[in-house]
Design a protein around this motif. Structure first.
Motif, PDB file in Angstrom:
ATOM      1  N   TYR A  28       0.849  -1.192   0.000  1.00  0.00           N
ATOM      2  CA  TYR A  28       0.000   0.000   0.000  1.00  0.00           C
ATOM      3  C   TYR A  28       0.887   1.245   0.000  1.00  0.00           C
ATOM      4  CZ  TYR A  28      -4.244   2.684   0.666  1.00  0.00           C
ATOM      5  OH  TYR A  28      -5.305   3.536   0.473  1.00  0.00           O
ATOM      6  N   ASP A  29       0.647   2.113  -0.952  1.00  0.00           N
ATOM      7  CA  ASP A  29       1.420   3.351  -1.118  1.00  0.00           C
ATOM      8  C   ASP A  29       2.919   3.087  -1.153  1.00  0.00           C
ATOM      9  OD1 ASP A  29      -0.712   5.066  -1.403  1.00  0.00           O
ATOM     10  OD2 ASP A  29      -0.835   5.526   0.747  1.00  0.00           O
ATOM     11  N   SER A 111       0.202   4.563  -6.023  1.00  0.00           N
ATOM     12  CA  SER A 111      -0.440   4.817  -4.735  1.00  0.00           C
ATOM     13  C   SER A 111      -1.573   3.813  -4.545  1.00  0.00           C
ATOM     14  CB  SER A 111      -0.990   6.253  -4.688  1.00  0.00           C
ATOM     15  OG  SER A 111      -2.004   6.407  -5.653  1.00  0.00           O
TER      16      SER A 111
END
Length: 189
Positions: A28-29, A111
């Protein structure tokens, strides 16, 4: 080994490999899965980086070990259990990450959800598919000889050698039998 077991084994190995490789990719990100602590899955996601041994890799590596044991034993339930472990921990991570971020998004610029999550979900699904494809072991009863068949190999179950008829019956009164070798047939002196 049947063709179904071979195909199921290959699918299971691919699934287990994808699951173990997933923590080394972005989740995640851009944050890699190996930086999420296992305890974060139960207490909430934090910014604290984890050691590799205490990261989300631990349950995924455990699932890979269960997969290998399941393949050696040709156990469909063990392979399915490994798939459920991978999917369960991935979904639990997604719930916790969604609580932390407010929502889960997939962005084209790197992202949001990363390819590590996709690998983990794909690996878990492949493990479940492999458990369905595998034929597993034959049942123990099917491997044993039915009652009545033995080293003599005579006819249907419950029957002995042809001259004696069904098991449990006495040998005929006439003619030589194993207990009557010294006797002469009836009617002869």
């Amino acid at each position: 080994m049947t063709i179904r077991n071979i195909i199921g084994s290959v699918l299971a190995l691919i699934g287990a490999t994808a699951a173990v490789w997933s923590p080394f990719r972005g989740w995640y990100d851009g944050r890699r899965g190996r930086y999420y602590r296992v305890e974060d899955l139960f207490n909430g996601i934090t910014a604290t980086r984890s050691d590799l041994a205490a990261s989300i890799l631990l349950p995924l590596a455990f699932a890979a070990l269960v997969t290998l044991i399941g393949l050696v034993l040709r156990s469909r339930p063990l392979v399915a259990l490994a798939g459920l472990v991978v999917l369960g921990f991935t979904v639990l991570w997604m719930v916790r990450q969604g609580q932390e971020a407010g929502s889960l998004v997939v962005g084209g610029d790197g992202s949001g959800l990363g390819d590590g999550v996709a690998l983990a979900v794909g690996g878990g699904v492949l493990l479940l598919v492999a458990s369905v494809v595998m034929s597993g072991r034959r049942r123990r009863e099917a491997l044993e000889e039915p009652p009545g068949y033995g080293p003599t190999g005579y006819g249907a179950p419950g029957y002995g050698p042809p001259e004696y008829g069904p098991a449990g019956h006495e040998p005929p009164e006439h003619g030589p039998g194993p207990d009557r070798w010294d006797e002469s047939p009836p009617g002869r002196s």
